[in-house]
Design an enzyme around this catalytic site. Structure first.
Site, short mmCIF file in Angstrom:
data_model
loop_
_atom_site.label_atom_id
_atom_site.label_comp_id
_atom_site.label_asym_id
_atom_site.label_seq_id
_atom_site.Cartn_x
_atom_site.Cartn_y
_atom_site.Cartn_z
N THR A 183 14.97 67.89 -23.39
CA THR A 183 15.69 66.77 -23.99
C THR A 183 15.53 65.50 -23.14
O THR A 183 15.26 65.59 -21.95
CB THR A 183 17.18 67.19 -24.06
OG1 THR A 183 17.27 68.25 -24.99
CG2 THR A 183 18.11 66.08 -24.43
N GLY A 213 22.93 71.48 -30.90
CA GLY A 213 23.36 71.67 -29.51
C GLY A 213 24.37 70.62 -29.09
O GLY A 213 25.07 70.03 -29.92
N THR A 234 21.52 67.53 -20.21
CA THR A 234 20.43 68.38 -20.69
C THR A 234 20.63 69.77 -20.14
O THR A 234 21.04 69.95 -19.00
CB THR A 234 19.06 67.82 -20.27
OG1 THR A 234 18.06 68.78 -20.68
CG2 THR A 234 18.93 67.59 -18.78
N GLY A 237 22.58 74.10 -24.44
CA GLY A 237 23.60 73.37 -25.19
C GLY A 237 24.87 74.13 -25.50
O GLY A 237 25.95 73.54 -25.51
N1 ASP Z 1 20.81 70.53 -24.59
C1 ASP Z 1 19.77 70.65 -25.58
C2 ASP Z 1 20.22 71.56 -26.69
O1 ASP Z 1 20.87 72.55 -26.40
C3 ASP Z 1 18.50 71.20 -25.04
C4 ASP Z 1 17.94 70.52 -23.83
O2 ASP Z 1 18.67 69.87 -23.08
O3 ASP Z 1 16.73 70.63 -23.64
O4 ASP Z 1 19.86 71.31 -27.83
#
Ligand code: ASP
Length: 317
Positions: A183, A213, A234, A237
């Protein structure tokens, strides 16, 4: 007033062993371009919100990051994206979930904040609003990325889902993760002392059932309040949602008087670790203090401020 910009391109199992020199250069260039574009806005006297958008658009347009153009594939082989932006000066926020073919979901989130009369739009309704507002769309081919496609093909017939990239760990019960997250996000403090935060993501490879997420959820993956901090998260999630991470950091500052760094450490390195949640965040306050905080091996990250500090890094300290 000091101006500060902080960005991330995901946290996770990022170690020197898993990166080639060429990949290091690619990430360096990608993060530097995002810092350049966001910082130019701040330097020109622009608003924190616009600096955050400029940085995130740059990252969304770069296929090495799991957002916008480089978004991962869902169980159905589609790219469904989430994004959010929040303006700490007035607590205005805009968020979007599960949109397809929007070139820059963060731009749509800003449009929602400014012109929809709502905070959070999803799916077909969000697409309808995007069309009405003349938001730039892109065909499926624009989002096609061979490595992300291959990574999806490998697990599409299983119930596994994956937090970006592939390699190790395609085993065990759900939720499966290889502990790498892609992300993108940015937080900024402008000349006026206003702060803002934003986050954009393609979510997880092979995600199903309209899974969303933390990234577009105000208070979980994204938050900004001039009185406390601006945060972009990030990581895994599901944990960030249940820990309401971004708002929790803000609450620790507001109600307990913790500094930015103390509040970030408490949530990421203590609370989240106890829950088993992996990932990190970037943070800034209205005095231009900033923090990178993660409990994973690394986080793609960068910062620049008007005191002449600049940093791009990936690995843990
Ligand atoms: N937090 C993001 C999600 O769960 C994923 C990520 O941070 O790469 O969609």
């Amino acid at each position: 007033m000091a101006i500060t910009l902080v960005i991330h391109g995901g946290a996770g199992n990022i170690t020197p062993a898993m990166m080639t020199k060429q990949q290091e250069e690619q990430y360096n260039d990608g993060l530097k371009a995002a810092l350049d574009n966001g910082y130019a806005v701040l330097k020109g006297g622009g608003k924190a919100v616009d600096a955050v958008i400029a940085s995130i658009v740059t990252l969304e347009n770069n296929p090495i990051f799991n957002a916008g153009r480089g978004s991962v594939f869902t169980k159905k082989g589609l790219n469904e994206m989430d994004a959010a932006i929040m303006d700490g000066s007035n607590l205005a926020a805009g968020a979007v979930a599960g949109v397809r073919n929007v070139k820059n979901p963060i731009v749509l989130a800003k449009e929602i904040m400014l012109h929809s009369g709502h905070v959070f739009l999803s799916g077909s309704g969000a697409a309808e609003f995007a069309l009405k507002q003349g938001i730039e769309m892109a065909p499926d081919e624009y989002f096609f990325n061979k490595s992300r496609y291959d990574q999806w093909v490998e697990i599409r017939d299983s119930d596994f889902y994956q937090l970006d990239h592939k390699e190790d760990n395609l085993k065990g019960p759900l939720p499966n993760t290889d502990h790498k997250f892609g992300t993108v996000g940015a937080v900024a403090c402008d000349e006026q002392g206003n702060i803002a935060g934003g986050t954009s993501t393609g979510g997880m490879t092979n995600k199903r059932f309209g899974r969303i997420g933390d990234s577009p959820i105000i208070g979980a993956g994204t938050y900004a309040n001039n009185a406390t901090c601006a945060i972009s998260c990030t990581g895994h999630g599901e944990y960030f949602l249940r820990a309401v991470v971004a708002h929790d950091v803000s609450c620790l500052m507001e109600y307990k008087g913790l500094t930015l760094q103390q509040a970030c450490d408490t949530v990421i390195k203590d609370k989240l670790v106890k829950m088993g949640g992996e990932g990190g965040l970037i943070a800034v306050d209205a005095k231009g203090n900033y923090d990178f905080c993660f409990n994973s091996a690394g986080m793609y990250r960068g910062m620049r401020n008007s005191e002449g500090k600049e940093l791009i890094a990936y690995y843990g300290a």
